[in-house]
Write an enzyme that holds these catalytic residues in place. Structure first.
Site, short mmCIF file in Angstrom:
data_model
loop_
_atom_site.label_atom_id
_atom_site.label_comp_id
_atom_site.label_asym_id
_atom_site.label_seq_id
_atom_site.Cartn_x
_atom_site.Cartn_y
_atom_site.Cartn_z
N LYS A 1 0.83 -1.21 0.00
CA LYS A 1 0.00 0.00 0.00
C LYS A 1 0.86 1.26 0.00
O LYS A 1 0.51 2.26 -0.60
CB LYS A 1 -0.94 0.01 1.22
CG LYS A 1 -2.11 -0.95 1.09
CD LYS A 1 -3.33 -0.27 0.50
CE LYS A 1 -4.22 -1.17 -0.34
NZ LYS A 1 -4.99 -2.16 0.31
N LYS B 1 -5.62 -12.59 -9.89
CA LYS B 1 -6.86 -12.68 -9.12
C LYS B 1 -7.87 -11.62 -9.57
O LYS B 1 -7.48 -10.48 -9.84
CB LYS B 1 -6.50 -12.45 -7.65
CG LYS B 1 -7.44 -13.09 -6.68
CD LYS B 1 -6.86 -12.99 -5.28
CE LYS B 1 -7.76 -12.15 -4.41
NZ LYS B 1 -7.37 -12.10 -3.01
N LYS C 1 -10.80 -5.35 -8.49
CA LYS C 1 -11.18 -4.02 -8.98
C LYS C 1 -9.98 -3.29 -9.55
O LYS C 1 -10.09 -2.52 -10.48
CB LYS C 1 -11.76 -3.18 -7.84
CG LYS C 1 -13.16 -3.56 -7.47
CD LYS C 1 -13.51 -3.02 -6.10
CE LYS C 1 -12.58 -3.52 -5.04
NZ LYS C 1 -13.07 -3.62 -3.68
#
Ligand code: TRP
Length: 318
Positions: free
Chosen positions: A111, A192, A195
């Site tokens: 992140k 995977k 979004k």
């Protein structure tokens, strides 16, 4: 019954990958454990999200989860920020958690790369709040995706530190990892469903019929792509037809159009009754708010008890 705790962040549209990887499991576990399911809205604040988006995503997610079968008469279903105690216990845990442990977390490192202009302190201490989410209810089992195992290991470390320093109070937690195979992205079957891979990667729970058709039509159908579509069909379609199409695929005589049409129909059949329930809840928002208020009140009882005991153990209260 053992206590089970799990949360989900309201950071975007819920899709079939989320459903098969997590929510389907949540629904199945409702009868086997004393479950606490919540929307991790405080955790969402660590990301770049506007106030409008956060409140809309939260409402939509609550509605989606109810429509998918989360049953508030069986479980305690609430919003994290509605219950006093998550951040309070989170603070106590912050003071027990080594910064070095937090800095090694893969999610923190990823992140920090994704949002390098906003590496806030919440992003770093995220796992201490997550430990609090679980231990505030003395959770023993925690269903999560594989990517969260490191955070659960940290929860164990924090509980152990607390128990060693003060009193043997918190239970040892066990993760439950969903065995639903990972659903891959439609436009990139090596990765995977997510979004972050763009609109064409996933099928949202609220996807329109037209978009379901278009997205499946456009889905990559090389060898890996076909395997992924077959896997999806296994979950939503007919077992025998799945068997037949899998055999045909092996013999190289499966028509992509046949697979895609069957899959489209199976997904539309799955989504239709759910979308009707969604519409129904959307027309009765007060019903949704009442469910959340009742859930928070129920969760608060347990949270108050733990928080009071923790305050006494730590010396914050006589
Ligand atoms: N961090 C989890 C995720 O991103 C969400 C979460 C927050 C959670 N608190 C939790 C999951 C407590 C399980 C238990 O998926």
């Amino acid at each position: 019954m053992k206590k089970l705790v799990s949360g989900i962040k309201p950071t975007g549209k819920l899709h079939l990958g989320n459903y098969l990887g997590a929510i389907k499991n949540w629904v199945a576990l409702q009868n086997e454990y004393e479950c606490y399911y919540f929307i991790a809205d405080y955790h969402a604040l660590t990301t770049e999200i506007s106030a409008k988006e956060l409140s809309q995503n939260t409402f939509d997610l609550v509605v989606d989860l109810l429509a998918l079968g989360i049953d508030p008469s069986k479980v305690t279903f609430f919003k994290q920020s509605d219950v006093i105690g998550h951040t309070e216990l989170g603070w106590v845990f912050n003071c027990l958690t080594p910064v070095s442990e937090l800095q090694r977390m893969t999610q923190f490192k990823d992140k920090s790369g994704d949002q390098s202009a906003n590496i806030n302190a919440g992003l770093l201490t995220y796992p201490a709040l997550q430990a609090s989410d679980i231990l505030l209810y003395k959770g023993e089992v925690v269903p999560v995706g594989e990517d969260q195992l490191q955070h659960l290991e940290l929860t164990r470390i924090v509980a152990r530190k607390f128990n060693n320093r003060y009193d043997d109070y918190f239970p040892k937690i066990e993760p439950i990892v969903s065995h639903a195979a990972r659903v891959m992205s439609l436009n990139n079957p090596e990765k995977k469903m997510s979004k972050s891979l763009g609109d064409q990667s996933y099928i949202a729970i609220r996807e329109t019929e037209d978009d379901v058709r278009k997205k499946i039509k456009k889905a990559i159908s090389d060898k890996t792509g076909v395997e992924n579509l077959l896997e999806l069909y296994l979950y939503f379609g007919d077992k025998e037809k799945h068997q037949k199409m899998s055999e045909d695929a092996k013999l190289d005589k499966l028509m992509n159009s046949e697979l895609k049409e069957a899959l489209t129909k199976s997904i539309l059949d799955f989504l239709k009754p759910i979308q009707e329930k969604i519409k129904n809840y959307e027309q009765n928002p007060d019903k949704v708010y009442k469910i959340l208020a009742d859930g928070a009140a129920k969760a608060q009882q347990t949270a108050d008890k733990t928080l009071l005991e923790v305050k006494k153990i730590v010396g914050l209260k006589k």
